[in-house]
Motif scaffolding. Structure first.
Motif, PDB file in Angstrom:
ATOM      1  N   PRO A  39       0.840  -1.207   0.000  1.00  0.00           N
ATOM      2  CA  PRO A  39       0.000   0.000   0.000  1.00  0.00           C
ATOM      3  C   PRO A  39       0.874   1.256   0.000  1.00  0.00           C
ATOM      4  CG  PRO A  39      -0.800  -1.562   1.611  1.00  0.00           C
ATOM      5  CD  PRO A  39       0.531  -2.075   1.130  1.00  0.00           C
ATOM      6  N   SER A  40       0.355   2.321  -0.557  1.00  0.00           N
ATOM      7  CA  SER A  40       1.104   3.571  -0.629  1.00  0.00           C
ATOM      8  C   SER A  40       1.186   4.239   0.744  1.00  0.00           C
ATOM      9  CB  SER A  40       0.419   4.535  -1.604  1.00  0.00           C
ATOM     10  OG  SER A  40      -0.818   4.964  -1.070  1.00  0.00           O
ATOM     11  N   VAL A  41       2.087   5.187   0.858  1.00  0.00           N
ATOM     12  CA  VAL A  41       2.208   5.979   2.083  1.00  0.00           C
ATOM     13  C   VAL A  41       0.874   6.659   2.373  1.00  0.00           C
ATOM     14  CG1 VAL A  41       3.343   7.982   3.135  1.00  0.00           C
ATOM     15  CG2 VAL A  41       4.697   6.303   1.868  1.00  0.00           C
ATOM     16  N   GLU A  42       0.228   7.161   1.327  1.00  0.00           N
ATOM     17  CA  GLU A  42      -1.061   7.844   1.501  1.00  0.00           C
ATOM     18  C   GLU A  42      -2.132   6.891   2.036  1.00  0.00           C
ATOM     19  OE1 GLU A  42       0.790   7.981  -1.368  1.00  0.00           O
ATOM     20  OE2 GLU A  42       1.541  10.030  -1.116  1.00  0.00           O
ATOM     21  N   ASP A  43      -2.147   5.659   1.543  1.00  0.00           N
ATOM     22  CA  ASP A  43      -3.114   4.672   2.036  1.00  0.00           C
ATOM     23  C   ASP A  43      -2.872   4.349   3.516  1.00  0.00           C
ATOM     24  OD1 ASP A  43      -4.339   4.466  -0.459  1.00  0.00           O
ATOM     25  OD2 ASP A  43      -3.160   2.715  -1.056  1.00  0.00           O
ATOM     26  N   ILE A  44      -1.604   4.179   3.865  1.00  0.00           N
ATOM     27  CA  ILE A  44      -1.252   3.881   5.257  1.00  0.00           C
ATOM     28  C   ILE A  44      -1.613   5.066   6.144  1.00  0.00           C
ATOM     29  CG2 ILE A  44       0.618   3.283   6.841  1.00  0.00           C
ATOM     30  CD1 ILE A  44       2.088   2.114   4.303  1.00  0.00           C
ATOM     31  N   GLY A  46      -3.882   7.296   5.656  1.00  0.00           N
ATOM     32  CA  GLY A  46      -5.334   7.362   5.781  1.00  0.00           C
ATOM     33  C   GLY A  46      -5.850   6.456   6.886  1.00  0.00           C
ATOM     34  N   GLN A  47      -5.316   5.255   6.962  1.00  0.00           N
ATOM     35  CA  GLN A  47      -5.742   4.318   8.010  1.00  0.00           C
ATOM     36  C   GLN A  47      -5.300   4.815   9.380  1.00  0.00           C
ATOM     37  OE1 GLN A  47      -7.818   2.460   9.069  1.00  0.00           O
ATOM     38  NE2 GLN A  47      -7.280   0.310   9.061  1.00  0.00           N
ATOM     39  N   ILE A  48      -4.091   5.343   9.479  1.00  0.00           N
ATOM     40  CA  ILE A  48      -3.603   5.865  10.760  1.00  0.00           C
ATOM     41  C   ILE A  48      -4.481   7.020  11.220  1.00  0.00           C
ATOM     42  CG2 ILE A  48      -1.691   7.114  11.849  1.00  0.00           C
ATOM     43  CD1 ILE A  48       0.185   5.345  10.075  1.00  0.00           C
ATOM     44  N   THR A  49      -4.777   7.923  10.317  1.00  0.00           N
ATOM     45  CA  THR A  49      -5.622   9.072  10.648  1.00  0.00           C
ATOM     46  C   THR A  49      -7.008   8.616  11.088  1.00  0.00           C
ATOM     47  OG1 THR A  49      -4.399  10.459   9.098  1.00  0.00           O
ATOM     48  CG2 THR A  49      -6.596  11.221   9.738  1.00  0.00           C
ATOM     49  N   CYS A  63       4.661  10.755   9.084  1.00  0.00           N
ATOM     50  CA  CYS A  63       5.888  10.111   9.558  1.00  0.00           C
ATOM     51  C   CYS A  63       5.640   8.639   9.878  1.00  0.00           C
ATOM     52  CB  CYS A  63       6.428  10.844  10.786  1.00  0.00           C
ATOM     53  SG  CYS A  63       7.956  10.151  11.455  1.00  0.00           S
ATOM     54  N   LEU A  64       4.543   8.357  10.580  1.00  0.00           N
ATOM     55  CA  LEU A  64       4.197   6.972  10.907  1.00  0.00           C
ATOM     56  C   LEU A  64       3.999   6.150   9.636  1.00  0.00           C
ATOM     57  CD1 LEU A  64       1.630   7.672  13.762  1.00  0.00           C
ATOM     58  CD2 LEU A  64       3.874   6.581  14.050  1.00  0.00           C
ATOM     59  N   ALA A  65       3.279   6.714   8.679  1.00  0.00           N
ATOM     60  CA  ALA A  65       3.003   6.010   7.428  1.00  0.00           C
ATOM     61  C   ALA A  65       4.292   5.709   6.671  1.00  0.00           C
ATOM     62  CB  ALA A  65       2.052   6.831   6.570  1.00  0.00           C
ATOM     63  N   LYS A  66       5.188   6.689   6.593  1.00  0.00           N
ATOM     64  CA  LYS A  66       6.467   6.467   5.915  1.00  0.00           C
ATOM     65  C   LYS A  66       7.292   5.406   6.629  1.00  0.00           C
ATOM     66  CE  LYS A  66       6.863  10.995   3.746  1.00  0.00           C
ATOM     67  NZ  LYS A  66       7.583  12.284   3.736  1.00  0.00           N
ATOM     68  N   THR A  67       7.221   5.412   7.947  1.00  0.00           N
ATOM     69  CA  THR A  67       7.957   4.420   8.725  1.00  0.00           C
ATOM     70  C   THR A  67       7.448   3.019   8.431  1.00  0.00           C
ATOM     71  OG1 THR A  67       8.396   6.044  10.465  1.00  0.00           O
ATOM     72  CG2 THR A  67       8.607   3.715  11.068  1.00  0.00           C
ATOM     73  N   LEU A  81      -2.887  -3.987   7.652  1.00  0.00           N
ATOM     74  CA  LEU A  81      -3.075  -2.770   8.437  1.00  0.00           C
ATOM     75  C   LEU A  81      -4.029  -1.809   7.733  1.00  0.00           C
ATOM     76  CD1 LEU A  81      -2.368  -0.583  10.597  1.00  0.00           C
ATOM     77  CD2 LEU A  81      -0.430   0.012   9.140  1.00  0.00           C
ATOM     78  N   VAL A  82      -3.797  -1.596   6.460  1.00  0.00           N
ATOM     79  CA  VAL A  82      -4.580  -0.623   5.701  1.00  0.00           C
ATOM     80  C   VAL A  82      -6.019  -1.093   5.501  1.00  0.00           C
ATOM     81  CG1 VAL A  82      -4.803   0.484   3.431  1.00  0.00           C
ATOM     82  CG2 VAL A  82      -2.575   0.393   4.576  1.00  0.00           C
ATOM     83  N   GLU A  83      -6.219  -2.380   5.297  1.00  0.00           N
ATOM     84  CA  GLU A  83      -7.543  -2.898   4.977  1.00  0.00           C
ATOM     85  C   GLU A  83      -8.395  -3.249   6.198  1.00  0.00           C
ATOM     86  OE1 GLU A  83      -6.677  -6.117   2.299  1.00  0.00           O
ATOM     87  OE2 GLU A  83      -6.113  -4.737   0.685  1.00  0.00           O
ATOM     88  N   ALA A  84      -7.792  -3.279   7.367  1.00  0.00           N
ATOM     89  CA  ALA A  84      -8.530  -3.655   8.574  1.00  0.00           C
ATOM     90  C   ALA A  84      -9.579  -2.612   8.933  1.00  0.00           C
ATOM     91  CB  ALA A  84      -7.570  -3.846   9.744  1.00  0.00           C
ATOM     92  N   GLU A  85     -10.782  -3.067   9.209  1.00  0.00           N
ATOM     93  CA  GLU A  85     -11.810  -2.144   9.703  1.00  0.00           C
ATOM     94  C   GLU A  85     -11.475  -1.705  11.119  1.00  0.00           C
ATOM     95  OE1 GLU A  85     -15.959  -3.029   9.166  1.00  0.00           O
ATOM     96  OE2 GLU A  85     -15.500  -4.227   7.398  1.00  0.00           O
TER      97      GLU A  85
END
Length: 118
Positions: A39-44, A46-49, A63-67, A81-85
């Protein structure tokens, strides 16, 4: 400490977020299978946010997403991580040995992302 209650509350929330992600953000199988791209940094981000609400700033989420993106986690683990509800439903027992190791190595870099550096 009393002069910075918001900062302290944010730090506590951020620590909880790190714990959640380092224990549950990487799952599944043998780490090498599962198909698909990372998944892209943007996708990651988005899930973190979405998962953290207002507990992290946009800069911290980036920063978390890039990490996570640059980590040794398998593509399958990052995709999970990205796909989890609800990332809290991902079980540590589902981790491959490689993803367990990679997850443990993420703790310090993730803490650094959440540390107030300004």
């Amino acid at each position: 400490m009393i002069a910075y209650p918001r900062t302290r509350r944010s730090a506590i929330a951020a620590a909880s977020l790190i714990t959640l992600f380092t224990l549950t953000a990487c799952g599944g199988g043998d780490g090498g299978s599962g198909g698909g791209d990372r998944p892209s940094v943007e996708d990651i981000q988005g899930q973190i946010t979405q998962s953290s609400g207002d507990q992290v700033t946009e800069k911290q989420a980036t920063c978390l997403a890039k990490t996570y993106y640059d980590s040794d986690l398998s593509d399958k683990a990052v995709r999970l991580l990205v796909e989890a509800e609800d990332v809290s439903t991902i079980s540590p027992e589902d981790l491959s040995k490689a993803d367990q190791k990679a997850s443990k190595e993420l703790y310090e870099p993730l803490v650094k992302c959440l540390s107030p550096a300004e």
